[in-house]
Design an enzyme around this catalytic site. Sequence first.
Site, PDB file in Angstrom:
ATOM      1  N   LYS A  53       0.845  -1.207   0.000  1.00 47.86           N
ATOM      2  CA  LYS A  53       0.000   0.000   0.000  1.00 47.86           C
ATOM      3  C   LYS A  53       0.877   1.252   0.000  1.00 47.86           C
ATOM      4  CE  LYS A  53      -3.733  -2.427   2.363  1.00 47.86           C
ATOM      5  NZ  LYS A  53      -4.376  -2.756   3.643  1.00 47.86           N
ATOM      6  N   GLN A  97      -4.105  -1.501   9.916  1.00 43.12           N
ATOM      7  CA  GLN A  97      -4.061  -2.820   9.279  1.00 43.12           C
ATOM      8  C   GLN A  97      -4.630  -3.868  10.243  1.00 43.12           C
ATOM      9  OE1 GLN A  97      -3.053  -3.480   6.016  1.00 43.12           O
ATOM     10  NE2 GLN A  97      -3.842  -5.528   6.430  1.00 43.12           N
ATOM     11  N   ASP A 120     -10.709   3.157   4.681  1.00 43.56           N
ATOM     12  CA  ASP A 120     -10.974   1.718   4.546  1.00 43.56           C
ATOM     13  C   ASP A 120     -12.479   1.440   4.469  1.00 43.56           C
ATOM     14  OD1 ASP A 120      -8.968  -0.112   4.159  1.00 43.56           O
ATOM     15  OD2 ASP A 120      -8.390  -0.228   6.272  1.00 43.56           O
TER      16      ASP A 120
END
Length: 294
Positions: A53, A97, A120
Amino acid sequence: MSAIIIDGKAISLKVREEVKQRAGALRPKGIVPCLAVILVGEEPASLSYVSAKEKALGEAGMGSRDFRLAFSTTEAELLSLIKRLNADGKVHGILVQLPLPSHISEERVITAIDPRKDVDGFHPVSVGNMVLGRPGFLPCTPHGVLALLRELRIPTAGAHAVVLGRSNIVGKPLANLLARRDVNATVTICHTGTRDLGAITRQADILIAAAGRAGLVTADMVKEGAAVIDVGVNRVADSTARRGYRLRGDVDYAPVAEKAAWITPVPGGVGPMTIAMLLRNVIESAERFAIEQL
Ligand code: NAD
């Protein structure tokens, strides 16, 4: 029939190029889109996702702030970092994460992120906006799957879409998005409680596997001419592979490719799209902040 192999990598590069141009347009205004990336612990798969990412952000002319925290980090420490990042005007998105160590509540952490920076799309406010069809961040993997269907012009209106999996990050939002009026699929969700999975998957015009079980979907479970989208990423032990494992999807690829009309490979299908959609959410957030600054 032999399926069209959906090149997620190539399609994701188009999205990334578009994002790069939009990031370039913000530069004269003194804005560098920036994502804060938080990783707690050193889980190897999470480490590789986070690096991928951050690399993609850099290639798109965007910044990232990297927080690699020890496994022993407390929930209070993580919440205080998020509070700081929520208040930081130079940070346009916050990504934590998952999974987090078991001593930290994922729910409390996700809920602590300012929904305006929830790139997200996991915050309850983002989920609510998605379900209500209001503007907001869409979760990256389901959004990436929709983008692939659109790009390949796979007919969705009136199609029967079967989703394997009901997780909060893939199965549930994907089923919801597929049923939206502009996609217009008829959706069935399958999960571990489903009886006779094959009887249902064989009805699918669009079959989306997100169960996290290598090779779960065999050719006898697939209708001739279906579109098969494989979200699964499973590490399967392989002593001949350099790392001692190889990645396999939820779909028994070669036999299913003989029967389907479209199929995504693993790797190189849905995975690159997930990252591309994350970049798109970050640029959208930065553009919104830029307008608000005026
Ligand atoms: P999860 O474990 O949270 O959920 C899996 C779901 O599949 C559950 O709802 C379960 O009910 C269902 N399921 C499991 N076994 C089943 C079976 N035998 N029959 C029917 N249903 C079954 O997983 P997740 O986070 O949703 O991820 C699913 C897969 O997608 C994993 O392999 C994950 O690595 C992968 N993934 C890929 C990306 C990407 O970008 N490519 C992103 C997220 C997740």
